[in-house]
Design an enzyme around this catalytic site. Sequence first.
Site, PDB file in Angstrom:
ATOM      1  N   ASP A 216      -1.276  -0.484   6.000  1.00  0.00           N
ATOM      2  CA  ASP A 216      -1.658   0.036   7.326  1.00  0.00           C
ATOM      3  C   ASP A 216      -3.126  -0.206   7.643  1.00  0.00           C
ATOM      4  O   ASP A 216      -3.531  -0.029   8.787  1.00  0.00           O
ATOM      5  CB  ASP A 216      -1.404   1.550   7.387  1.00  0.00           C
ATOM      6  CG  ASP A 216      -2.369   2.314   6.490  1.00  0.00           C
ATOM      7  OD1 ASP A 216      -2.309   2.107   5.259  1.00  0.00           O
ATOM      8  OD2 ASP A 216      -3.198   3.076   7.019  1.00  0.00           O
TER       9      ASP A 216
ATOM     10  N   ASP B  62       0.878  -1.157   0.000  1.00  0.00           N
ATOM     11  CA  ASP B  62       0.000   0.000   0.000  1.00  0.00           C
ATOM     12  C   ASP B  62       0.928   1.224   0.000  1.00  0.00           C
ATOM     13  O   ASP B  62       2.100   1.114   0.371  1.00  0.00           O
ATOM     14  CB  ASP B  62      -0.852  -0.050   1.275  1.00  0.00           C
ATOM     15  CG  ASP B  62      -1.621   1.227   1.499  1.00  0.00           C
ATOM     16  OD1 ASP B  62      -2.323   1.662   0.570  1.00  0.00           O
ATOM     17  OD2 ASP B  62      -1.519   1.796   2.613  1.00  0.00           O
ATOM     18  N   LEU B  63       0.439   2.402  -0.402  1.00  0.00           N
ATOM     19  CA  LEU B  63       1.285   3.608  -0.382  1.00  0.00           C
ATOM     20  C   LEU B  63       0.945   4.518   0.804  1.00  0.00           C
ATOM     21  O   LEU B  63       1.733   4.664   1.733  1.00  0.00           O
ATOM     22  CB  LEU B  63       1.137   4.379  -1.699  1.00  0.00           C
ATOM     23  CG  LEU B  63       1.673   3.697  -2.973  1.00  0.00           C
ATOM     24  CD1 LEU B  63       1.321   4.532  -4.209  1.00  0.00           C
ATOM     25  CD2 LEU B  63       3.187   3.512  -2.895  1.00  0.00           C
ATOM     26  N   ASP B  64      -0.265   5.117   0.763  1.00  0.00           N
ATOM     27  CA  ASP B  64      -0.629   6.126   1.770  1.00  0.00           C
ATOM     28  C   ASP B  64      -0.622   5.551   3.190  1.00  0.00           C
ATOM     29  O   ASP B  64      -1.263   4.532   3.462  1.00  0.00           O
ATOM     30  CB  ASP B  64      -2.037   6.670   1.487  1.00  0.00           C
ATOM     31  CG  ASP B  64      -2.120   7.431   0.170  1.00  0.00           C
ATOM     32  OD1 ASP B  64      -1.073   7.890  -0.323  1.00  0.00           O
ATOM     33  OD2 ASP B  64      -3.242   7.569  -0.352  1.00  0.00           O
TER      34      ASP B  64
END
Length: 238
Positions: free
Chosen positions: A188, A16-18
Amino acid sequence: MKFYRPLGTISAITFDLDDTLYDNRPVIRRTELESIAFVQNYHPALREFQVVDFQRLRQELRQEEPDIYHDVTEWRRRSVERALLNAGLSGDAATRGAREAMENFALWRSRIEIAPETHQALEALASKRPLVAITNGNADPQQFGLAKYFRFILRAGPDGRSKPFNDMYALAAQRLGIAHREILHVGDDLTTDVAGALRCGMQTCWINLRGGNLMHIDDSRLLPHLEISRLASLVTLI
Ligand SMILES: [Mg+2]
């Protein structure tokens, strides 16, 4: 590092990025402020346009087109376009204004500081396994120096429905040519990342950057394979 399920072979890692590779909260706060200021300054009829007005337009569109939320960029573009139409601009002018607003949005959205340890960890991991980014958001890793670590980047909207739907997880496995069970997804969010990837047969790593407790979080219905509090922990594991 905490283990909740036995780990199997890990042949690739998806991220995931954010809020997994950087703190996205200040980025979003600043980007929203700049985006609203852009609209206010774009046309005198929008001088009083506020965040709540924008939110209302977004919800209106979502009610009319329930699937629009999968593509957050298009959802935003359409919302701005509608704001400009409502303010009395012609169709062409609203389309042009929305395009300019999105160019401004993209500048702020990807103005992201990446910690040196994150670069080090991704560089080390990329030398051992293929890495892929899977995002529901619209940050562009090319703009903040992370794209070079990923074989490819999948984005909700153009690449399928948003997580936790399995579209992008399935596409990642297919494009890598690696079975789901040999892919570790790191993120996250306990619903979109952990539950989403687990349900399609991947191994999962919950990155807990804010000191959360898995046992006390409402949306922790499915346990990840492991929990880490720093990305660097993965380097020792792989
Ligand atoms: Mg996230």
